[in-house]
Scaffold this active site. Structure first.
Site, PDB file in Angstrom:
ATOM      1  CG  MET A  12      -1.920  -1.171   1.165  1.00  0.00           C
ATOM      2  SD  MET A  12      -3.451  -0.874   2.056  1.00  0.00           S
ATOM      3  CE  MET A  12      -2.833  -0.583   3.679  1.00  0.00           C
ATOM      4  N   GLY A  13       2.127   1.080  -0.416  1.00  0.00           N
ATOM      5  CA  GLY A  13       3.027   2.229  -0.480  1.00  0.00           C
ATOM      6  C   GLY A  13       3.645   2.544   0.871  1.00  0.00           C
ATOM      7  CG  LEU A  15       7.271   1.050  -0.970  1.00  0.00           C
ATOM      8  CD1 LEU A  15       8.012   0.581  -2.223  1.00  0.00           C
ATOM      9  CD2 LEU A  15       6.287  -0.017  -0.513  1.00  0.00           C
ATOM     10  CG  HIS A  16       8.874   0.260   6.048  1.00  0.00           C
ATOM     11  ND1 HIS A  16       9.216  -1.060   6.229  1.00  0.00           N
ATOM     12  CD2 HIS A  16       7.544   0.345   6.311  1.00  0.00           C
ATOM     13  CE1 HIS A  16       8.168  -1.730   6.620  1.00  0.00           C
ATOM     14  NE2 HIS A  16       7.125  -0.911   6.660  1.00  0.00           N
ATOM     15  CG  HIS A  19       7.200  -2.171   2.146  1.00  0.00           C
ATOM     16  ND1 HIS A  19       7.087  -1.088   2.977  1.00  0.00           N
ATOM     17  CD2 HIS A  19       5.984  -2.759   2.138  1.00  0.00           C
ATOM     18  CE1 HIS A  19       5.850  -1.012   3.451  1.00  0.00           C
ATOM     19  NE2 HIS A  19       5.163  -2.023   2.957  1.00  0.00           N
ATOM     20  CG  ASP A 131       0.930  -7.035   8.478  1.00  0.00           C
ATOM     21  OD1 ASP A 131       0.557  -6.480   9.521  1.00  0.00           O
ATOM     22  OD2 ASP A 131       1.534  -6.440   7.573  1.00  0.00           O
ATOM     23  CD  GLN A 134      -1.651  -8.636   4.795  1.00  0.00           C
ATOM     24  OE1 GLN A 134      -2.478  -7.743   4.867  1.00  0.00           O
ATOM     25  NE2 GLN A 134      -0.419  -8.398   4.401  1.00  0.00           N
ATOM     26  NE  ARG A 168      -0.753   1.002  11.556  1.00  0.00           N
ATOM     27  CZ  ARG A 168      -1.356  -0.150  11.745  1.00  0.00           C
ATOM     28  NH1 ARG A 168      -0.999  -0.925  12.743  1.00  0.00           N
ATOM     29  NH2 ARG A 168      -2.306  -0.535  10.938  1.00  0.00           N
TER      30      ARG A 168
HETATM   31  O1  PAF Z   1       0.021  -5.645   3.815  1.00  0.00           O
HETATM   32  C1  PAF Z   1      -0.399  -4.741   3.057  1.00  0.00           C
HETATM   33  O2  PAF Z   1       0.245  -3.756   2.777  1.00  0.00           O
HETATM   34  C2  PAF Z   1      -1.805  -4.874   2.478  1.00  0.00           C
HETATM   35  O3  PAF Z   1      -2.662  -5.492   3.385  1.00  0.00           O
HETATM   36  C3  PAF Z   1      -1.841  -5.584   1.114  1.00  0.00           C
HETATM   37  C4  PAF Z   1      -1.397  -7.017   1.221  1.00  0.00           C
HETATM   38  C5  PAF Z   1      -0.962  -4.829   0.128  1.00  0.00           C
HETATM   39  C6  PAF Z   1      -3.268  -5.578   0.559  1.00  0.00           C
HETATM   40  O4  PAF Z   1      -3.760  -4.295   0.415  1.00  0.00           O
END
Ligand code: PAF
Length: 260
Positions: A12-13, A15-16, A19, A131, A134, A168
């Site tokens: 979701m951008g 970036l750090h 990522h 996450d 997730q 964050r």
């Molecule tokens: O982890 C994230 O940044 C988001 O949940 C993802 C996987 C890009 C989905 O929007």
């Protein structure tokens, strides 16, 4: 010649370094490492959070390319959701822990991830262990829909004092930032404890030592089910979430395994 298969990093951008490690991993799997940057409205339960989410496409593109991305894709909402979408149900696990704190979040997350997979058709998709819920739910979705995609998980990237990297963290005050180390320290104390009850109390006691941290949950879950662990025969993981300065922080650590 057949083009290389795609290794995909959805983001979701903002970036750090966390990522960047996902992108480097993607690049190690394929020359065609594709990074998407899309702030998915469906996974924000709070419209204010969605509005405030940092959007820095130029910086993100530069970071992604420097980390090895061959392509950075910044789709519009229209491209992702051209018509009304049916939300993917994240089931019971989607309603616990992060899902309990953020109702609907995981349904929205799975819905966008499935759309992103349909549009990028990757062979591999890389998700961070930070996450962890997730990651669990994405793997479950891939299994459920029998998607021909390998989900590759990447370890948490930490600051030098142990704090898990997150976009964050910059919202913490200097005092809050110093206090945030309690999370990884508590996880580090609980992870080697073999007895589950003792591990749980060790985790809770270590977190309670830091008055600036408000615990939302601190639990040891079974990685196979994401339910609270009842035995030490499988793979277990300690998971923690809570707030400092109103900033939600989460982290997790694999428990050292051994039957008591
Ligand atoms: O982890 C994230 O940044 C988001 O949940 C993802 C996987 C890009 C989905 O929007």
């Amino acid at each position: 010649m057949k083009p290389p298969e795609i290794a995909f990093v959805p983001t979701m951008g903002a970036l750090h370094a966390g990522h960047e490690s996902l992108i480097r991993l993607a690049r190690s799997l394929s020359e065609d490492a594709v990074v998407s940057v899309f702030v998915n409205p469906l996974q924000f339960e709070n419209p204010e959070d969605l509005a405030k989410y940092p959007r820095t496409p130029d910086v993100d593109t530069a970071i992604a390319i420097a980390a090895g991305a061959a392509r950075v894709w910044i789709p519009t909402a229209q491209e992702i959701y051209p018509a009304k979408v049916d939300l993917i149900d994240s089931g019971e696990v989607g309603k616990t822990f992060e899902g309990a704190a953020r109702p609907g979040h995981f349904d929205g997350m799975l819905t966008v991830v499935k759309r992103l997979f349909e549009l990028t058709t990757p062979k591999w998709a890389i998700f961070g262990e930070k996450d962890f819920q997730q990651l669990f739910l994405v793997k479950a979705m891939v299994a459920k829909f029998d998607l021909p995609i390998e989900i590759v998980s990447a370890p948490i990237v930490r600051e030098s004092d142990g704090l898990a990297m997150s976009s964050r963290n910059i919202r913490l005050s200097p005092e809050g930032r110093a206090a945030a180390t309690v999370i990884s320290q508590a996880l580090g104390k609980a992870a080697p404890v073999k007895d589950l009850a003792l591990a749980r109390s060790t985790l809770a006691a270590a977190l309670a030592d830091q008055p600036l941290f408000t615990v939302d949950y601190a639990e040891i879950i079974d990685e196979a089910t994401f339910l609270p662990a009842t035995s030490t025969t499988g793979s277990n993981r300690a998971i923690v979430a809570g707030w400092i300065n109103g900033v939600r922080l989460l982290d997790n650590m694999a428990m050292s395994q051994a039957t008591v």
